[in-house]
Scaffold this motif. Structure first.
Motif, PDB file in Angstrom:
ATOM      1  N   GLY A  95       0.803  -1.215   0.000  1.00 15.12           N
ATOM      2  CA  GLY A  95       0.000   0.000   0.000  1.00 15.12           C
ATOM      3  C   GLY A  95       0.834   1.263   0.000  1.00 15.12           C
ATOM      4  N   ARG A  96       0.374   2.237  -0.732  1.00 14.04           N
ATOM      5  CA  ARG A  96       1.100   3.501  -0.850  1.00 14.04           C
ATOM      6  C   ARG A  96       0.674   4.459   0.271  1.00 14.04           C
ATOM      7  NH1 ARG A  96       0.240   1.246  -5.881  1.00 14.04           N
ATOM      8  NH2 ARG A  96       2.024   1.129  -7.251  1.00 14.04           N
ATOM      9  N   PRO A  97      -0.319   5.350   0.092  1.00 14.28           N
ATOM     10  CA  PRO A  97      -0.672   6.247   1.190  1.00 14.28           C
ATOM     11  C   PRO A  97      -1.245   5.470   2.384  1.00 14.28           C
ATOM     12  CG  PRO A  97      -1.518   7.063  -0.910  1.00 14.28           C
ATOM     13  CD  PRO A  97      -1.081   5.651  -1.124  1.00 14.28           C
ATOM     14  N   ALA A  98      -0.895   5.940   3.590  1.00 14.67           N
ATOM     15  CA  ALA A  98      -1.316   5.238   4.800  1.00 14.67           C
ATOM     16  C   ALA A  98      -2.734   5.582   5.215  1.00 14.67           C
ATOM     17  CB  ALA A  98      -0.358   5.565   5.941  1.00 14.67           C
ATOM     18  N   THR A  99      -3.250   6.744   4.772  1.00 13.61           N
ATOM     19  CA  THR A  99      -4.572   7.190   5.208  1.00 13.61           C
ATOM     20  C   THR A  99      -5.377   7.703   4.018  1.00 13.61           C
ATOM     21  OG1 THR A  99      -3.865   9.476   5.585  1.00 13.61           O
ATOM     22  CG2 THR A  99      -3.603   7.918   7.421  1.00 13.61           C
ATOM     23  N   LEU A 100      -6.686   7.823   4.207  1.00 17.39           N
ATOM     24  CA  LEU A 100      -7.542   8.390   3.167  1.00 17.39           C
ATOM     25  C   LEU A 100      -7.166   9.843   2.882  1.00 17.39           C
ATOM     26  CD1 LEU A 100     -11.075   7.015   4.090  1.00 17.39           C
ATOM     27  CD2 LEU A 100      -9.774   6.498   2.016  1.00 17.39           C
ATOM     28  N   ALA A 101      -6.782  10.548   3.916  1.00 16.05           N
ATOM     29  CA  ALA A 101      -6.439  11.963   3.736  1.00 16.05           C
ATOM     30  C   ALA A 101      -5.261  12.148   2.794  1.00 16.05           C
ATOM     31  CB  ALA A 101      -6.124  12.598   5.086  1.00 16.05           C
ATOM     32  N   LYS A 102      -4.385  11.141   2.727  1.00 16.82           N
ATOM     33  CA  LYS A 102      -3.205  11.234   1.876  1.00 16.82           C
ATOM     34  C   LYS A 102      -3.387  10.509   0.542  1.00 16.82           C
ATOM     35  CE  LYS A 102       0.094  11.721   5.676  1.00 16.82           C
ATOM     36  NZ  LYS A 102       1.286  11.152   6.352  1.00 16.82           N
ATOM     37  N   THR A 103      -4.570   9.925   0.329  1.00 17.46           N
ATOM     38  CA  THR A 103      -4.814   9.141  -0.875  1.00 17.46           C
ATOM     39  C   THR A 103      -5.342  10.033  -1.996  1.00 17.46           C
ATOM     40  OG1 THR A 103      -5.320   7.171   0.434  1.00 17.46           O
ATOM     41  CG2 THR A 103      -6.094   7.195  -1.850  1.00 17.46           C
ATOM     42  N   SER A 104      -4.662   9.991  -3.133  1.00 21.36           N
ATOM     43  CA  SER A 104      -5.107  10.742  -4.307  1.00 21.36           C
ATOM     44  C   SER A 104      -5.838   9.810  -5.266  1.00 21.36           C
ATOM     45  CB  SER A 104      -3.899  11.352  -5.023  1.00 21.36           C
ATOM     46  OG  SER A 104      -3.077  10.312  -5.563  1.00 21.36           O
ATOM     47  N   ALA A 105      -6.490  10.387  -6.252  1.00 20.86           N
ATOM     48  CA  ALA A 105      -7.158   9.566  -7.273  1.00 20.86           C
ATOM     49  C   ALA A 105      -6.145   8.693  -7.998  1.00 20.86           C
ATOM     50  CB  ALA A 105      -7.888  10.473  -8.262  1.00 20.86           C
ATOM     51  N   GLU A 106      -4.960   9.236  -8.236  1.00 22.45           N
ATOM     52  CA  GLU A 106      -3.925   8.482  -8.959  1.00 22.45           C
ATOM     53  C   GLU A 106      -3.414   7.311  -8.126  1.00 22.45           C
ATOM     54  OE1 GLU A 106      -4.006  11.784  -8.577  1.00 22.45           O
ATOM     55  OE2 GLU A 106      -4.581  12.306 -10.635  1.00 22.45           O
ATOM     56  N   SER A 107      -3.145   7.554  -6.843  1.00 20.41           N
ATOM     57  CA  SER A 107      -2.631   6.470  -6.003  1.00 20.41           C
ATOM     58  C   SER A 107      -3.698   5.401  -5.775  1.00 20.41           C
ATOM     59  CB  SER A 107      -2.118   7.008  -4.664  1.00 20.41           C
ATOM     60  OG  SER A 107      -3.168   7.577  -3.899  1.00 20.41           O
ATOM     61  N   TRP A 108      -4.971   5.840  -5.700  1.00 20.82           N
ATOM     62  CA  TRP A 108      -6.069   4.873  -5.563  1.00 20.82           C
ATOM     63  C   TRP A 108      -6.108   3.951  -6.787  1.00 20.82           C
ATOM     64  CZ3 TRP A 108      -9.610   3.835  -1.697  1.00 20.82           C
ATOM     65  CH2 TRP A 108     -10.673   2.992  -2.057  1.00 20.82           C
ATOM     66  N   ARG A 109      -6.069   4.542  -7.980  1.00 18.89           N
ATOM     67  CA  ARG A 109      -6.111   3.732  -9.202  1.00 18.89           C
ATOM     68  C   ARG A 109      -4.907   2.802  -9.292  1.00 18.89           C
ATOM     69  NH1 ARG A 109      -8.184   8.535 -11.558  1.00 18.89           N
ATOM     70  NH2 ARG A 109      -6.087   9.174 -12.170  1.00 18.89           N
ATOM     71  N   ALA A 110      -3.750   3.279  -8.878  1.00 19.79           N
ATOM     72  CA  ALA A 110      -2.544   2.458  -8.947  1.00 19.79           C
ATOM     73  C   ALA A 110      -2.653   1.247  -8.026  1.00 19.79           C
ATOM     74  CB  ALA A 110      -1.320   3.297  -8.582  1.00 19.79           C
ATOM     75  N   ASP A 111      -3.126   1.447  -6.804  1.00 25.04           N
ATOM     76  CA  ASP A 111      -3.259   0.320  -5.877  1.00 25.04           C
ATOM     77  C   ASP A 111      -4.302  -0.678  -6.353  1.00 25.04           C
ATOM     78  OD1 ASP A 111      -1.382   0.314  -3.861  1.00 25.04           O
ATOM     79  OD2 ASP A 111      -2.427   1.807  -2.663  1.00 25.04           O
ATOM     80  N   ILE A 112      -5.417  -0.186  -6.872  1.00 19.07           N
ATOM     81  CA  ILE A 112      -6.445  -1.096  -7.385  1.00 19.07           C
ATOM     82  C   ILE A 112      -5.900  -1.879  -8.581  1.00 19.07           C
ATOM     83  CG2 ILE A 112      -8.723  -1.243  -8.457  1.00 19.07           C
ATOM     84  CD1 ILE A 112      -8.769  -0.581  -5.450  1.00 19.07           C
ATOM     85  N   THR A 148      -9.985  -6.178   7.895  1.00 13.85           N
ATOM     86  CA  THR A 148     -10.210  -5.206   8.950  1.00 13.85           C
ATOM     87  C   THR A 148      -9.414  -3.947   8.627  1.00 13.85           C
ATOM     88  OG1 THR A 148     -10.273  -4.910  11.370  1.00 13.85           O
ATOM     89  CG2 THR A 148      -8.304  -5.948  10.441  1.00 13.85           C
ATOM     90  N   THR A 149      -9.617  -2.897   9.371  1.00 15.76           N
ATOM     91  CA  THR A 149      -8.951  -1.634   9.077  1.00 15.76           C
ATOM     92  C   THR A 149      -7.559  -1.604   9.690  1.00 15.76           C
ATOM     93  OG1 THR A 149     -11.070  -0.495   9.003  1.00 15.76           O
ATOM     94  CG2 THR A 149      -9.109   0.866   9.280  1.00 15.76           C
ATOM     95  N   LEU A 150      -6.567  -1.559   8.831  1.00 11.58           N
ATOM     96  CA  LEU A 150      -5.167  -1.539   9.274  1.00 11.58           C
ATOM     97  C   LEU A 150      -4.363  -0.498   8.503  1.00 11.58           C
ATOM     98  CD1 LEU A 150      -4.626  -5.419   9.492  1.00 11.58           C
ATOM     99  CD2 LEU A 150      -4.772  -3.831  11.430  1.00 11.58           C
ATOM    100  N   GLY A 151      -5.050   0.528   8.013  1.00 13.01           N
ATOM    101  CA  GLY A 151      -4.378   1.567   7.243  1.00 13.01           C
ATOM    102  C   GLY A 151      -4.291   1.201   5.775  1.00 13.01           C
ATOM    103  N   GLN A 152      -3.612   2.046   4.994  1.00 11.60           N
ATOM    104  CA  GLN A 152      -3.416   1.823   3.561  1.00 11.60           C
ATOM    105  C   GLN A 152      -4.752   1.515   2.874  1.00 11.60           C
ATOM    106  OE1 GLN A 152      -0.536  -1.352   4.100  1.00 11.60           O
ATOM    107  NE2 GLN A 152       1.151   0.060   3.714  1.00 11.60           N
ATOM    108  N   PRO A 153      -5.664   2.480   2.843  1.00 12.11           N
ATOM    109  CA  PRO A 153      -7.050   2.219   2.438  1.00 12.11           C
ATOM    110  C   PRO A 153      -7.240   1.706   1.022  1.00 12.11           C
ATOM    111  CG  PRO A 153      -6.645   4.576   2.669  1.00 12.11           C
ATOM    112  CD  PRO A 153      -5.475   3.882   3.277  1.00 12.11           C
ATOM    113  N   ALA A 154      -6.478   2.196   0.052  1.00 13.03           N
ATOM    114  CA  ALA A 154      -6.660   1.720  -1.325  1.00 13.03           C
ATOM    115  C   ALA A 154      -6.189   0.273  -1.454  1.00 13.03           C
ATOM    116  CB  ALA A 154      -5.899   2.621  -2.294  1.00 13.03           C
ATOM    117  N   TYR A 155      -5.032  -0.019  -0.907  1.00 12.09           N
ATOM    118  CA  TYR A 155      -4.505  -1.394  -0.880  1.00 12.09           C
ATOM    119  C   TYR A 155      -5.513  -2.310  -0.179  1.00 12.09           C
ATOM    120  CZ  TYR A 155      -1.398  -5.180   0.789  1.00 12.09           C
ATOM    121  OH  TYR A 155      -0.821  -6.386   1.089  1.00 12.09           O
ATOM    122  N   SER A 156      -6.021  -1.865   0.955  1.00  9.57           N
ATOM    123  CA  SER A 156      -6.956  -2.683   1.725  1.00  9.57           C
ATOM    124  C   SER A 156      -8.257  -2.911   0.971  1.00  9.57           C
ATOM    125  CB  SER A 156      -7.226  -2.020   3.074  1.00  9.57           C
ATOM    126  OG  SER A 156      -6.033  -1.904   3.826  1.00  9.57           O
ATOM    127  N   ALA A 157      -8.740  -1.875   0.271  1.00  7.91           N
ATOM    128  CA  ALA A 157      -9.961  -2.024  -0.519  1.00  7.91           C
ATOM    129  C   ALA A 157      -9.773  -3.071  -1.615  1.00  7.91           C
ATOM    130  CB  ALA A 157     -10.358  -0.686  -1.127  1.00  7.91           C
TER     131      ALA A 157
END
Length: 264
Positions: A95-112, A148-157
């Motif tokens: 996972g890249r950003p550790a929190t939703l606040a630090k997650t961008s559209a680009e990082s979300w797409r990359a993790d997915i 469960t919730t352990l940070g890195q929201p895009a990776y976790s999703a």
């Protein structure tokens, strides 16, 4: 007879920490193994090393996010190895950003893309052949982050979506005698942790307190669970989600201590 005797297995993320352990265990159990990883030079070097040692391995270097590239690489390896009986969709990017606040559209797409779309592309290279032969086993490597919730929201999703994807495959492909299961490891002592351990050498020791077994996993322990699910020993197991997590998902011992005022 060895568990995977005569089987051809495709393993992605094959030169990473868990991937290396999977390849070694599959070879020990009699399988031919196709190694797929985005690290092309490492794949070719590892395959050359294993071939020299007499093992039946084949290279399929590719970025699994590129559907055409991974299909071309796998098809070329299949021409030498034979039809695929087992797919282990293991490749992932931490996972890249550790929190939703630090997650961008680009990082979300990359993790997915890295952790979900890539698994779909991988399995797509083999599923038609499995259905035609009415035989096959798919093992997806997820994570407790998907449970469960352990940070890195895009990776976790993405990891949570893999559980649903696996169950859908089990449901739709069962009529073709194709099984699909997912393992969800907790913390595993792999090179992927190198940077964090470099910055904080106490990282693993700090995490151990959350695990009922009071340690983190070794790659071989995850590989052994995958080998079982891939093999005919698990012939009536499909759609299963197996945590390989030292009891992390079983409960929260530290919270229980606070509630009961007793040290469990």
């Amino acid at each position: 007879m060895k568990r995977l005797e005569g089987k051809v297995a495709l393993v992605t993320g094959a030169v990473g920490g868990i991937g290396t352990a999977i390849v070694e265990d599959f070879l020990a159990e009699g399988a031919k193994v196709i190694l797929c990883d985005v690290k092309a030079d490492d794949v070719l070097a590892r395959v050359a090393e294993l071939v020299k040692a007499g093992h039946p391995v084949f290279a399929a270097p590719a970025n699994i996010v590129d559907a055409a590239a991974v299909r071309d690489a796998v098809d070329a390896a299949v021409a030498k190895a034979g039809p695929i009986d087992i797919v282990v969709a293991n490749a992932n990017i931490g996972g890249r950003p550790a929190t939703l606040a630090k997650t961008s559209a680009e990082s979300w797409r990359a993790d997915i893309g890295d952790n979900l779309a890539g698994q779909f592309n991988t399995i797509a290279t083999a599923i038609d052949g499995m259905k035609a032969r009415r035989s096959g086993s798919i093992v997806v490597v997820g994570s407790v982050n998907g449970l469960t919730t352990l940070g890195q929201p895009a990776y976790s999703a993405a990891k949570a979506a893999l559980v649903s994807y696996t169950r859908t495959m089990a449901t739709e492909y069962g009529a073709f005698n194709v099984r699909a299961n997912i393992v969800c490891p907790g913390t595993v002592r792999t090179p992927a942790w190198a940077e964090r351990v470099k910055n904080r050498p106490e990282t693993f020791e700090t995490l151990m307190k959350w695990y009922p077994l009071r340690r983190v996993a070794e790659p071989r322990e995850v590989a052994k669970a995958i080998t079982f699910l891939a093999s005919d020993d698990a012939s009536f197991i499909t759609g299963a989600m197996l945590p390989v997590d030292g009891g992390l998902m079983a409960g929260n011992r530290l919270m229980a201590n606070e509630l009961t005022h007793e040290e469990l």
